[in-house]
Design a protein around this motif. Structure first.
Motif, mmCIF file in Angstrom:
data_model
loop_
_atom_site.group_PDB
_atom_site.id
_atom_site.type_symbol
_atom_site.label_atom_id
_atom_site.label_comp_id
_atom_site.label_asym_id
_atom_site.label_seq_id
_atom_site.Cartn_x
_atom_site.Cartn_y
_atom_site.Cartn_z
ATOM 1 N N TRP A 60 36.544 43.268 39.111
ATOM 2 C CA TRP A 60 36.204 43.414 37.677
ATOM 3 C C TRP A 60 37.208 44.342 36.988
ATOM 4 N N THR A 61 37.568 45.421 37.684
ATOM 5 C CA THR A 61 38.482 46.397 37.075
ATOM 6 C C THR A 61 39.827 45.736 36.789
ATOM 7 N N VAL A 62 40.306 44.948 37.753
ATOM 8 C CA VAL A 62 41.602 44.283 37.573
ATOM 9 C C VAL A 62 41.505 43.243 36.454
ATOM 10 N N GLN A 63 40.423 42.475 36.448
ATOM 11 C CA GLN A 63 40.259 41.465 35.387
ATOM 12 C C GLN A 63 40.274 42.132 34.016
ATOM 13 N N ASN A 64 39.593 43.264 33.917
ATOM 14 C CA ASN A 64 39.555 43.970 32.630
ATOM 15 C C ASN A 64 40.920 44.564 32.284
ATOM 16 N N GLY A 65 41.640 45.033 33.304
ATOM 17 C CA GLY A 65 42.987 45.556 33.065
ATOM 18 C C GLY A 65 43.861 44.472 32.442
ATOM 19 N N LEU A 66 43.709 43.265 32.931
ATOM 20 C CA LEU A 66 44.471 42.140 32.366
ATOM 21 C C LEU A 66 44.019 41.874 30.932
ATOM 22 N N ASP A 67 42.713 41.888 30.711
ATOM 23 C CA ASP A 67 42.191 41.636 29.353
ATOM 24 C C ASP A 67 42.727 42.665 28.357
ATOM 25 N N LEU A 68 42.754 43.921 28.793
ATOM 26 C CA LEU A 68 43.188 44.982 27.870
ATOM 27 C C LEU A 68 44.711 45.155 27.863
ATOM 28 N N GLY A 69 45.389 44.485 28.780
ATOM 29 C CA GLY A 69 46.846 44.619 28.863
ATOM 30 C C GLY A 69 47.286 45.983 29.367
ATOM 31 N N VAL A 70 46.469 46.579 30.250
ATOM 32 C CA VAL A 70 46.830 47.889 30.813
ATOM 33 C C VAL A 70 47.321 47.689 32.258
ATOM 34 N N PRO A 71 48.544 48.115 32.566
ATOM 35 C CA PRO A 71 49.057 47.913 33.923
ATOM 36 C C PRO A 71 48.413 48.857 34.933
ATOM 37 N N ILE A 72 47.322 48.398 35.500
ATOM 38 C CA ILE A 72 46.669 49.188 36.556
ATOM 39 C C ILE A 72 47.147 48.640 37.900
ATOM 40 N N PHE B 110 44.287 43.147 45.745
ATOM 41 C CA PHE B 110 44.952 41.999 46.368
ATOM 42 C C PHE B 110 45.220 42.254 47.859
ATOM 43 N N ALA B 111 45.459 43.507 48.217
ATOM 44 C CA ALA B 111 45.688 43.811 49.640
ATOM 45 C C ALA B 111 44.434 43.473 50.454
ATOM 46 N N ARG B 112 43.259 43.739 49.855
ATOM 47 C CA ARG B 112 42.024 43.365 50.563
ATOM 48 C C ARG B 112 41.967 41.845 50.705
ATOM 49 N N ALA B 113 42.347 41.137 49.631
ATOM 50 C CA ALA B 113 42.311 39.670 49.664
ATOM 51 C C ALA B 113 43.289 39.156 50.726
ATOM 52 N N LEU B 114 44.487 39.750 50.757
ATOM 53 C CA LEU B 114 45.482 39.310 51.752
ATOM 54 C C LEU B 114 44.937 39.518 53.171
ATOM 55 N N SER B 115 44.321 40.683 53.376
ATOM 56 C CA SER B 115 43.826 40.976 54.728
ATOM 57 C C SER B 115 42.775 39.964 55.171
ATOM 58 N N GLY B 116 42.027 39.440 54.202
ATOM 59 C CA GLY B 116 40.964 38.480 54.526
ATOM 60 C C GLY B 116 41.456 37.038 54.553
ATOM 61 N N GLY B 117 42.723 36.816 54.225
ATOM 62 C CA GLY B 117 43.271 35.447 54.223
ATOM 63 C C GLY B 117 43.667 35.042 55.635
ATOM 64 N N VAL B 118 42.677 34.735 56.439
ATOM 65 C CA VAL B 118 42.894 34.506 57.867
ATOM 66 C C VAL B 118 43.867 33.351 58.119
ATOM 67 N N ALA B 119 43.679 32.237 57.435
ATOM 68 C CA ALA B 119 44.525 31.057 57.681
ATOM 69 C C ALA B 119 45.976 31.355 57.309
ATOM 70 N N GLN B 120 46.165 32.038 56.175
ATOM 71 C CA GLN B 120 47.536 32.354 55.739
ATOM 72 C C GLN B 120 48.197 33.319 56.716
ATOM 73 N N ARG B 121 47.446 34.306 57.164
ATOM 74 C CA ARG B 121 48.028 35.279 58.094
ATOM 75 C C ARG B 121 48.376 34.615 59.422
ATOM 76 N N GLU B 122 47.501 33.705 59.825
ATOM 77 C CA GLU B 122 47.731 32.976 61.069
ATOM 78 C C GLU B 122 49.015 32.148 60.961
ATOM 79 N N ALA B 123 49.177 31.492 59.821
ATOM 80 C CA ALA B 123 50.350 30.631 59.613
ATOM 81 C C ALA B 123 51.636 31.452 59.556
ATOM 82 N N ALA B 124 51.534 32.692 59.077
ATOM 83 C CA ALA B 124 52.725 33.512 58.855
ATOM 84 C C ALA B 124 53.095 34.381 60.050
ATOM 85 N N ARG B 125 52.077 34.775 60.801
ATOM 86 C CA ARG B 125 52.241 35.844 61.807
ATOM 87 C C ARG B 125 53.466 35.649 62.718
ATOM 88 N N SER B 126 53.547 34.513 63.357
ATOM 89 C CA SER B 126 54.662 34.348 64.305
ATOM 90 C C SER B 126 55.806 33.536 63.696
#
Ligand code: 6PG
Length: 486
Positions: A275-287, A295-311
């Motif tokens: 929500w904070t990031v979405q609002n930052g975009l709405d207000l045009g504030v670079p948070i 996004f780092a949390r999202a990346l960490s949870g992207g199991v298929a992408q990490r699997e494809a990239a790892r090796s």
């Protein structure tokens, strides 16, 4: 003293809590321990009964089985704290509650509501003559019981009678309660949302610092825990650094390994960072710190992408062999502090932008003051933020305050070494690096944004302004390239 009679007594409780899961239960106990007579209610009466059975000796509880009895047991103007799941469950309780209340009564939503919902609810309840107070409450279960940081919105009038009760149960720092009136309608929940966004950034930065120490020094979790414990005695002193030291030194009972090494590396979230990031975009504030953390949390949870990239993805790095251990640890500490100041500075910019957009008139120094204790981001350095806003209430950029200019400036060289080292050795540091990029961006004499404006005018006649005279202009790119006033 406990009034155990179901239905309670008419009009004796100074405050009521409905929703007695862990947070509501602990808030109710905090009210009771602070000397207030507390009406308590829960959808299933068994929870209400168990609260009174287990903790009835802590103060005066007035349990009710029905919401009508609960409301009847409150003094007027009634003050009802709702502590249920954000979203539908909150609306359901409000709908049931409103017909039982009278003009002047105060309904407090102490959950993690999304602030647009709070604005909507405040509006709807105002039509009934009721005060709706969306209040951020931070500090988790323990904070709720022992003293949280409280961020109430709603009308100033409602704060006159509600404020003293909330201030009494809030955490205190140097005798000052970590609770103050934030601003109208959704302001309280907005500030809590940004608090959580900053919490995400702070946690990500700490996690990156841990990873840097691990990869740069080959240090064990316990050794890194000692470094964090040491850091907690200086400028970085905070709840999150303290618990990090503790977590890193914890050993898993089942395997005998460091606990952190047996936890799956996929970070989850309940949504306040998003929500904070979405609002930052709405207000045009670079948070950017908060966004990278989310996004780092999202990346960490992207199991298929990490699997494809790892090796598969080429690293082309050499192992990091740090020679001067102490100098490296100090570099990481300075880089962490500087990045942390950026994340907070951005969060306070977001509060300023929303305050202007919604007409909330939020005092940023006061927000830093009520975050000094009770909440998850409580930290010594929040005093510095309060002082900065005391020096200049309209400070356009926290980073540009004299204290922070110096404090961050003293660590810039270290910050650059760490970000460069991380890039060279393939250690992902999205929050450290983006914070440094923000720092360099915001301090730049001139940005390449000029080229972007020229490109936009070229392909879309979007116009541009000039450095040498006022007005908007367009160049006839596909014609004779003369310039026109736009
Ligand atoms: C607080 C916390 C609290 C909760 C977070 C967790 O201030 O007490 O912020 O609200 O722990 O919302 O958020 P995530 O589950 O999204 O990490």
């Amino acid at each position: 003293m406990v009034d155990n009679a179901p239905g309670g007594q008419v009009g004796i409780a100074q405050i009521g809590v409905t929703g007695l899961a862990v947070m509501g239960r602990n808030l109710a106990r905090n009210f009771a321990r602070s000397g207030f007579t507390v009406a308590v209610h829960n959808r299933s009466f068994a929870k209400t009964q168990s609260l009174v059975a287990d903790h009835g000796d802590e103060g005066t509880f007035v349990p009710s089985e029905s919401l009508a009895d609960f409301v009847a047991s409150l003094e007027r103007p009634r003050k009802v704290v709702i502590m249920v799941k954000a979203g539908g469950p909150t609306d359901a309780v409000i709908d049931e509650l409103v017909p039982l209340l009278e003009p002047g009564d105060i309904v407090v939503d102490a959950g993690n509501a999304h602030f647009p919902d709070t604005i909507r609810r405040e509006n709807a309840l105002r039509a009934h003559g009721l005060h709706f107070v969306g209040s951020g409450v931070s500090g988790g279960e323990e904070g709720a019981l022992l003293g949280p940081s409280i961020m109430p919105g709603g009308t100033r009038e409602s704060y006159e009678s509600l404020g003293p009760i909330l201030e009494k149960i809030a955490a205190k720092v140097d005798g000052v309660p970590c609770c103050t009136y934030v601003g109208p309608d959704g302001a309280g929940h907005f500030v809590k949302m940004v608090h959580n966004g900053i919490e995400y950034a702070d946690m990500q930065l700490i996690a990156e610092a841990y990873d840097l120490l691990k990869q740069g020094l080959g240090a064990s979790a316990a050794e890194i825990g000692e470094i964090f414990a040491q850091w907690n005695t200086g400028d970085l002193e905070s709840f999150l650094i303290e618990i990090t030291a503790d977590v890193l030194q914890h050993v898993d009972a089942a395997t005998g390994s460091a606990f952190v090494d047996v936890v799956l590396d996929q970070a989850e979230q309940k949504g306040t960072g998003r929500w904070t990031v979405q609002n930052g975009l709405d207000l045009g504030v670079p948070i950017t710190g908060i966004a990278e953390a989310t996004f780092a949390r999202a990346l960490s949870g992207g199991v298929a992408q990490r699997e494809a990239a790892r090796s598969t993805l080429v690293a082309d790095t050499a192992p990091w062999a740090v020679e001067d251990r102490d100098a490296f640890v100090e570099d990481v500490r300075l880089a962490l502090y500087a990045s942390k100041v950026v994340a907070y500075s951005q969060g306070f910019d977001q509060i300023a932008a929303a305050s202007a957009e919604f007409g909330w008139d939020i005092d940023r120094g006061a927000m830093a003051r009520i975050w000094r204790g009770g909440c998850i981001i409580r930290a010594r350095f929040l005093n510095r933020i309060t002082e900065a806003y005391e020096r200049d209430a309209h400070l356009p950029l926290l980073l540009a305050d004299e204290y922070f200019t110096q404090a961050v400036g003293a660590g810039v060289a270290a910050w650059r070494r760490i970000v460069a080292g991380a890039a060279l050795h393939g250690v992902p540091t999205p929050a450290f690096s983006s914070s440094l990029a923000y720092y360099d961006g915001v301090r730049a004499e001139r940005l390449p944004a000029a080229l972007i404006q020229a490109q936009r005018d070229f392909f879309g006649a979007h116009t541009y302004r000039r450095t040498d005279r006022d007005g908007s202009f367009h160049t006839l790119w596909s014609g004779d390239r003369t310039e026109q006033d736009a």
